[in-house]
Design a protein around this motif. Structure first.
Motif, short mmCIF file in Angstrom:
data_model
loop_
_atom_site.label_atom_id
_atom_site.label_comp_id
_atom_site.label_asym_id
_atom_site.label_seq_id
_atom_site.Cartn_x
_atom_site.Cartn_y
_atom_site.Cartn_z
N ASN A 74 0.85 -1.19 0.00
CA ASN A 74 0.00 0.00 0.00
C ASN A 74 0.88 1.23 0.00
OD1 ASN A 74 -2.65 -1.32 0.43
ND2 ASN A 74 -1.70 -1.96 2.34
N PHE A 75 0.36 2.32 -0.54
CA PHE A 75 1.06 3.60 -0.42
C PHE A 75 0.02 4.71 -0.34
CE2 PHE A 75 0.60 3.21 -5.01
CZ PHE A 75 0.36 4.50 -5.46
N LYS A 76 0.40 5.80 0.28
CA LYS A 76 -0.48 6.95 0.43
C LYS A 76 -0.43 7.79 -0.83
CE LYS A 76 -1.09 7.11 5.18
NZ LYS A 76 -2.35 6.59 5.55
N GLY A 77 -1.56 8.41 -1.17
CA GLY A 77 -1.65 9.21 -2.38
C GLY A 77 -2.26 8.37 -3.48
N GLY A 78 -2.21 8.87 -4.66
CA GLY A 78 -2.77 8.15 -5.80
C GLY A 78 -4.28 8.27 -5.84
N LYS A 79 -4.80 8.27 -7.04
CA LYS A 79 -6.25 8.33 -7.22
C LYS A 79 -6.61 7.56 -8.48
CE LYS A 79 -6.15 12.88 -9.50
NZ LYS A 79 -4.76 12.86 -9.85
N LYS A 80 -7.89 7.30 -8.64
CA LYS A 80 -8.36 6.58 -9.81
C LYS A 80 -7.89 7.28 -11.08
CE LYS A 80 -12.39 4.52 -7.72
NZ LYS A 80 -13.82 4.27 -7.76
#
Length: 103
Positions: A74-80
């Protein structure tokens, strides 16, 4: 060159869950062939993941990883709609790069 990686990246709770299945023999160098000769080691040494040009995962592996390894992180950030890129390099210099769109 190895088969493409199967990558599933899903946006959830302000972060992204990434699942990767890599096609690779991951030979340890400890086994012998039918003639009794050692099978040379051939395994993934380094795996990295990047999102928007930022490295979000870097891992160094050895020969004790199973054939066709599965990796989840998992990582923080990112979006569809964003892209994530996974790269591996093995001990013989072979390299594979694949990318997926975050759902």
């Amino acid at each position: 060159m190895a088969d493409p990686m199967r990558i599933r990246a899903t946006a959830k709770d302000g972060g992204v869950n990434v699942k990767v299945l890599m096609a690779h023999e991951m030979e340890t160098g400890q086994r012998k062939d039918s003639a009794g000769k050692p099978i040379p080691a051939h395994f993934i040494q380094h795996v990295s993941a990047s999102w928007q040009g930022k490295e979000v995962l870097s891992a160094t592996w050895g020969p004790a990883i199973a054939k066709n390894p599965f990796l989840e992180f998992n990582f923080k950030g990112g979006k569809k709609g964003d892209k994530i890129q996974i790269i591996w390099t093995d001990n013989k210099g072979d390299k594979r790069t694949d990318e997926a769109t975050i759902n």
